[in-house]
Motif scaffolding. Structure first.
Motif, PDB file in Angstrom:
ATOM      1  N   ILE A  63       0.944  -0.896   0.120  1.00  0.00           N
ATOM      2  CA  ILE A  63       0.197  -0.406   0.047  1.00  0.00           C
ATOM      3  C   ILE A  63       0.800   1.085   0.033  1.00  0.00           C
ATOM      4  O   ILE A  63       0.319   2.428  -0.917  1.00  0.00           O
ATOM      5  CB  ILE A  63      -0.905  -0.022   1.298  1.00  0.00           C
ATOM      6  N   MET A  64       2.399   1.565   0.330  1.00  0.00           N
ATOM      7  CA  MET A  64       2.615   2.299   1.065  1.00  0.00           C
ATOM      8  C   MET A  64       2.910   2.595  -0.774  1.00  0.00           C
ATOM      9  O   MET A  64       3.463   3.377  -1.500  1.00  0.00           O
ATOM     10  CB  MET A  64       4.194   2.500   2.104  1.00  0.00           C
ATOM     11  N   LEU A  65       4.221   1.714  -1.378  1.00  0.00           N
ATOM     12  CA  LEU A  65       4.965   2.030  -2.564  1.00  0.00           C
ATOM     13  C   LEU A  65       3.978   2.528  -3.990  1.00  0.00           C
ATOM     14  O   LEU A  65       3.948   3.363  -4.294  1.00  0.00           O
ATOM     15  CB  LEU A  65       5.349   0.636  -2.573  1.00  0.00           C
ATOM     16  N   GLY A  66       2.005   1.735  -3.395  1.00  0.00           N
ATOM     17  CA  GLY A  66       1.268   2.118  -4.486  1.00  0.00           C
ATOM     18  C   GLY A  66       1.204   3.757  -4.229  1.00  0.00           C
ATOM     19  O   GLY A  66       1.125   4.524  -5.357  1.00  0.00           O
ATOM     20  N   MET A  67       1.240   4.268  -3.382  1.00  0.00           N
ATOM     21  CA  MET A  67       0.756   5.740  -2.364  1.00  0.00           C
ATOM     22  C   MET A  67       2.152   5.927  -3.185  1.00  0.00           C
ATOM     23  O   MET A  67       1.976   7.454  -3.784  1.00  0.00           O
ATOM     24  CB  MET A  67       0.984   5.569  -1.190  1.00  0.00           C
ATOM     25  N   ILE A  68       3.290   5.826  -2.932  1.00  0.00           N
ATOM     26  CA  ILE A  68       5.030   6.648  -3.101  1.00  0.00           C
ATOM     27  C   ILE A  68       5.026   7.049  -4.596  1.00  0.00           C
ATOM     28  O   ILE A  68       4.976   7.928  -5.588  1.00  0.00           O
ATOM     29  CB  ILE A  68       5.746   5.978  -3.010  1.00  0.00           C
ATOM     30  N   ARG A  69       4.181   5.477  -5.862  1.00  0.00           N
ATOM     31  CA  ARG A  69       3.809   6.209  -7.048  1.00  0.00           C
ATOM     32  C   ARG A  69       2.959   6.856  -7.763  1.00  0.00           C
ATOM     33  O   ARG A  69       3.283   7.546  -8.160  1.00  0.00           O
ATOM     34  CB  ARG A  69       3.480   4.390  -7.271  1.00  0.00           C
ATOM     35  N   THR A  70       1.775   7.149  -6.529  1.00  0.00           N
ATOM     36  CA  THR A  70       0.968   7.789  -7.433  1.00  0.00           C
ATOM     37  C   THR A  70       1.709   8.819  -7.483  1.00  0.00           C
ATOM     38  O   THR A  70       1.537   9.622  -7.859  1.00  0.00           O
ATOM     39  CB  THR A  70      -0.385   7.650  -6.431  1.00  0.00           C
ATOM     40  N   ARG A  71       2.169   9.171  -6.058  1.00  0.00           N
ATOM     41  CA  ARG A  71       2.419  10.385  -5.747  1.00  0.00           C
ATOM     42  C   ARG A  71       3.547  11.721  -6.417  1.00  0.00           C
ATOM     43  O   ARG A  71       3.921  12.189  -7.020  1.00  0.00           O
ATOM     44  CB  ARG A  71       2.796  10.935  -3.487  1.00  0.00           C
ATOM     45  N   VAL A  72       4.829  10.258  -6.863  1.00  0.00           N
ATOM     46  CA  VAL A  72       5.937  10.602  -7.066  1.00  0.00           C
ATOM     47  C   VAL A  72       5.726  10.998  -8.671  1.00  0.00           C
ATOM     48  O   VAL A  72       5.786  11.711  -9.860  1.00  0.00           O
ATOM     49  CB  VAL A  72       7.259  10.118  -7.430  1.00  0.00           C
ATOM     50  N   ALA A  73       4.557  10.417  -9.578  1.00  0.00           N
ATOM     51  CA  ALA A  73       3.550  10.632 -10.660  1.00  0.00           C
ATOM     52  C   ALA A  73       2.950  12.387 -10.868  1.00  0.00           C
ATOM     53  O   ALA A  73       3.211  12.963 -11.887  1.00  0.00           O
ATOM     54  CB  ALA A  73       2.729  10.118 -11.161  1.00  0.00           C
ATOM     55  N   GLN A  74       3.431  12.647  -9.570  1.00  0.00           N
ATOM     56  CA  GLN A  74       2.501  13.934  -9.243  1.00  0.00           C
ATOM     57  C   GLN A  74       3.091  15.710 -10.795  1.00  0.00           C
ATOM     58  O   GLN A  74       4.590  15.503 -10.248  1.00  0.00           O
ATOM     59  CB  GLN A  74       1.903  14.384  -8.513  1.00  0.00           C
ATOM     60  N   ALA A  75       2.341  16.344 -10.684  1.00  0.00           N
ATOM     61  CA  ALA A  75       3.473  17.296 -11.671  1.00  0.00           C
ATOM     62  C   ALA A  75       4.663  17.914 -10.482  1.00  0.00           C
ATOM     63  O   ALA A  75       5.452  17.703 -11.280  1.00  0.00           O
ATOM     64  CB  ALA A  75       2.122  18.128 -12.233  1.00  0.00           C
ATOM     65  N   ASP A  76       4.201  18.183  -9.447  1.00  0.00           N
ATOM     66  CA  ASP A  76       5.187  18.833  -8.579  1.00  0.00           C
ATOM     67  C   ASP A  76       6.424  17.881  -8.615  1.00  0.00           C
ATOM     68  O   ASP A  76       7.384  19.361  -7.677  1.00  0.00           O
ATOM     69  CB  ASP A  76       3.922  19.642  -7.715  1.00  0.00           C
ATOM     70  N   ALA A  77       6.370  16.737  -8.465  1.00  0.00           N
ATOM     71  CA  ALA A  77       7.038  15.691  -8.555  1.00  0.00           C
ATOM     72  C   ALA A  77       8.193  15.730  -9.627  1.00  0.00           C
ATOM     73  O   ALA A  77       8.742  15.095  -9.282  1.00  0.00           O
ATOM     74  CB  ALA A  77       6.715  15.277  -7.770  1.00  0.00           C
ATOM     75  N   ALA A  78       7.723  16.417 -11.021  1.00  0.00           N
ATOM     76  CA  ALA A  78       8.127  15.814 -11.937  1.00  0.00           C
ATOM     77  C   ALA A  78       9.995  15.841 -11.715  1.00  0.00           C
ATOM     78  O   ALA A  78      10.686  15.636 -12.618  1.00  0.00           O
ATOM     79  CB  ALA A  78       7.764  17.048 -12.708  1.00  0.00           C
ATOM     80  N   THR A  79       9.899  17.074 -11.174  1.00  0.00           N
ATOM     81  CA  THR A  79      11.703  17.643 -11.522  1.00  0.00           C
ATOM     82  C   THR A  79      12.774  16.251 -10.212  1.00  0.00           C
ATOM     83  O   THR A  79      13.447  16.882  -9.478  1.00  0.00           O
ATOM     84  CB  THR A  79      12.276  18.744 -10.883  1.00  0.00           C
ATOM     85  N   GLY A  80      11.627  16.099  -8.834  1.00  0.00           N
ATOM     86  CA  GLY A  80      12.575  15.005  -8.082  1.00  0.00           C
ATOM     87  C   GLY A  80      11.465  15.724  -6.903  1.00  0.00           C
ATOM     88  O   GLY A  80       9.843  16.169  -7.275  1.00  0.00           O
ATOM     89  N   PHE A  81      12.115  15.373  -5.633  1.00  0.00           N
ATOM     90  CA  PHE A  81      11.174  14.862  -4.423  1.00  0.00           C
ATOM     91  C   PHE A  81      12.351  14.701  -3.283  1.00  0.00           C
ATOM     92  O   PHE A  81      13.556  14.445  -4.037  1.00  0.00           O
ATOM     93  CB  PHE A  81      10.000  13.572  -4.672  1.00  0.00           C
TER      94      PHE A  81
END
Ligand SMILES: [Zn+2]
Length: 219
Positions: A63-81
């Motif tokens: 579940i955590m990994l699924g959540m991270i996967r979704t989150r890092v695909a969002q626009a504000d994370a395009a250049t990193g996180f």
């Protein structure tokens, strides 16, 4: 730049994460915040996680990994996180690698913040939090001007129930057992850099920038 912050509680990762996030214009991600956001917006992941937490169970790595996967695909994370608080185990680190590689967003660097145990214990046992606004103080290094009273809002300062010496000792034990081995894992992949977390906040910041290749003269 995609970064993971590793280090025990009390080492100053949160402060550095907030500042670096501003400097790089990338989001600082904590799994706790992500979980709360998923639950609030009622996503399928959020519903699953909420049910588990209400039953007093741990949210699974999947579940955590699924959540991270979704989150890092969002626009504000395009250049990193900056990811803080995850991974905590070797299995989570391997899962994170696989997840990020499949999302074409592999990690660039893993920063390990280090401090001796007695320093961490003293920082954590002296911590006081405002019950009203959440401001954080320290009885030695950052006291409020009136003992027990918040400078910002006048609220009462309390020691959190999980900041007792026993609870702190248990958390640091768990960190050493579970999370410290991740340093070897990332070092073997050539991703690990180390930062001395015992120094003053500004010095740690300079060291951090240097360690991740953004070194500069900081006045
Ligand atoms: Zn306050």
């Amino acid at each position: 730049m995609r970064i993971v912050f590793l280090g025990p509680q009390g080492v100053g990762k949160g402060t550095q994460g907030a500042r670096l996030s501003e400097r790089l214009s990338v989001p600082a991600l904590s799994t706790g915040d992500m979980l709360r956001a998923e639950v609030r917006s009622g996503t399928e992941l959020g519903l699953q996680a909420d049910a588990l937490m209400k039953a007093g169970e741990l949210v699974s790595d999947a579940i955590m990994l699924g959540m991270i996967r979704t989150r890092v695909a969002q626009a504000d994370a395009a250049t990193g996180f900056i990811l803080d608080g995850f991974p905590r185990t070797l299995a989570q680190a391997e899962g994170l690698d696989a997840t990020l590689v499949s999302a074409s967003a592999p990690l660039d660097v893993v920063v390990l913040f280090e401090a001796p145990r007695d320093v961490l214990e003293s920082r954590l046992t002296g911590r006081r939090t405002c019950g009203d606004c959440g401001a954080v103080y320290h009885v030695l290094s950052q006291p409020s001007s009136r003992e027990g009273v918040c400078d910002r809002c006048g609220g009462g300062l309390v020691q959190r129930a999980d900041d007792t010496p026993e609870a702190i000792g248990r958390r640091l034990d768990l960190y050493e057992r579970q999370t410290a081995p991740l340093a070897d894992y990332y070092a073997a992949r050539g991703l690990l850099v180390r930062v001395d977390g015992t120094r003053a906040v500004g010095e740690v910041r300079s060291d951090l920038l240097m360690a991740i290749g953004l070194g500069e003269v900081v006045s």
